[in-house]
Design an enzyme around this catalytic site. Structure first.
Site, PDB file in Angstrom:
ATOM      1  N   ARG A 189       0.868  -1.183   0.000  1.00  0.00           N
ATOM      2  CA  ARG A 189       0.000   0.000   0.000  1.00  0.00           C
ATOM      3  C   ARG A 189       0.905   1.234   0.000  1.00  0.00           C
ATOM      4  NH1 ARG A 189      -2.263   3.351   3.883  1.00  0.00           N
ATOM      5  NH2 ARG A 189      -4.403   4.050   3.506  1.00  0.00           N
ATOM      6  N   SER A 234     -12.850  -2.494   0.810  1.00  0.00           N
ATOM      7  CA  SER A 234     -13.137  -1.874   2.105  1.00  0.00           C
ATOM      8  C   SER A 234     -14.615  -1.519   2.162  1.00  0.00           C
ATOM      9  CB  SER A 234     -12.322  -0.588   2.276  1.00  0.00           C
ATOM     10  OG  SER A 234     -10.950  -0.877   2.253  1.00  0.00           O
ATOM     11  N   LYS A 276      -3.811   6.313   8.637  1.00  0.00           N
ATOM     12  CA  LYS A 276      -4.623   6.727   7.481  1.00  0.00           C
ATOM     13  C   LYS A 276      -5.220   8.091   7.781  1.00  0.00           C
ATOM     14  CE  LYS A 276      -8.700   5.138   4.865  1.00  0.00           C
ATOM     15  NZ  LYS A 276      -8.361   5.217   3.449  1.00  0.00           N
TER      16      LYS A 276
HETATM   17  N1  TZP Z   1      -7.923   1.627   6.526  1.00  0.00           N
HETATM   18  C1  TZP Z   1      -8.653   1.841   7.608  1.00  0.00           C
HETATM   19  S1  TZP Z   1      -7.679   2.114   8.960  1.00  0.00           S
HETATM   20  C2  TZP Z   1      -6.265   1.933   8.065  1.00  0.00           C
HETATM   21  C3  TZP Z   1      -6.586   1.669   6.747  1.00  0.00           C
HETATM   22  C4  TZP Z   1      -5.640   1.450   5.663  1.00  0.00           C
HETATM   23  C5  TZP Z   1      -4.912   2.076   8.651  1.00  0.00           C
HETATM   24  C6  TZP Z   1      -4.521   0.927   9.533  1.00  0.00           C
HETATM   25  O1  TZP Z   1      -3.244   1.123  10.074  1.00  0.00           O
HETATM   26  P1  TZP Z   1      -2.880   0.761  11.580  1.00  0.00           P
HETATM   27  O2  TZP Z   1      -1.496   1.318  11.787  1.00  0.00           O
HETATM   28  O3  TZP Z   1      -2.869  -0.742  11.675  1.00  0.00           O
HETATM   29  O4  TZP Z   1      -3.882   1.418  12.472  1.00  0.00           O
END
Ligand code: TZP
Ligand code: MG
Length: 217
Positions: A46, A117, A146
């Site tokens: 990603r 998602s 994010k």
């Molecule tokens: N989509 C929803 S939360 C997120 C994504 C890509 C980020 C998740 O990252 P982390 O560090 O595991 O909270």
């Protein structure tokens, strides 16, 4: 014909590590190697956010990380970039609600694993109808990884989707750590997906091992 079934996918998604170059201070290939040693079962490339690689540099990193997954025998999934996924013969792609429509992406990627998602019943139903293989659901807990994350949903969203009858593989995402991963599985998820709980840890290997203990797989 698909080369995988739902049980295989549920298992493959149990500890789903996601990373791009901006998610770590170390060399991404080292982090992934160590995470694999710690037992991650799937990886998503990603590459987004401030400072993300593009063009040939992005391609080269993706190729390097794909090779590590291949050696380890775990699926290599690409976030958003369908052309990259096709060029690299990735095992799958993951898209969000803001990306190309699921139906179009399904046509483009054929039998590859297609993750989407989803945040509610409507999104889940339409993603399923047009060919999603699994749902990424979140953010379950607050996340720093994010910038445009939607509202925190807690594990209730997973419980709700299950009670609404969705049997498709589901992974929780957002703020998941070794301490709360068990709750996500108990709510009905087949797996947990994490960025920082592995990518920012001193030892990605130990972090992955602890997450495995947390989900008791
Ligand atoms: N989509 C929803 S939360 C997120 C994504 C890509 C980020 C998740 O990252 P982390 O560090 O595991 O909270
Ligand atoms: Mg996306």
């Amino acid at each position: 014909m698909k080369t995988f079934n739902q049980d295989w996918l549920k298992n493959a998604l149990s500890l789903y590590f996601i990373m791009g170059s901006v998610n770590t201070k170390k060399k991404p290939s080292i982090v992934l190697e160590e995470a694999v040693q710690g037992g991650v079962t799937c990886f998503q490339f990603r590459e987004k956010g401030t400072g993300a690689l593009a063009g040939p540099e992005k391609y080269a990193l993706a190729e390097e990380l794909k090779f590590i997954c291949q050696k380890a025998g775990i699926p290599f999934i690409v976030n958003d970039d369908i052309e990259l996924a096709l060029a690299l013969h990735a095992d799958g792609v993951h898209i969000g609600q803001e990306d190309e429509p699921v139906r179009i992406v399904r046509e483009k990627v054929g039998d590859k694993i297609l993750g989407v998602s989803v945040h509610n019943f409507m999104e889940a139903q339409s993603a399923l109808q047009v060919g999603a293989d699994y749902f990424g659901v979140g953010p379950i807990y607050p996340t720093n990884s994010k910038a445009d994350a939607k509202e925190v949903q807690g594990v209730k969203i997973i419980r709700d989707l299950r009670s609404e009858g969705f049997t498709i593989p589901i992974v929780g995402i957002g703020g998941i750590t070794a301490n709360n991963a068990g709750e996500v599985i108990k709510a009905g998820a087949d797996g947990v997906s994490v960025i920082s709980a592995i990518s920012l840890e001193e030892s990605p290997k130990i972090a992955a091992e602890k997450l495995r203990e947390g989900i008791a797989i």
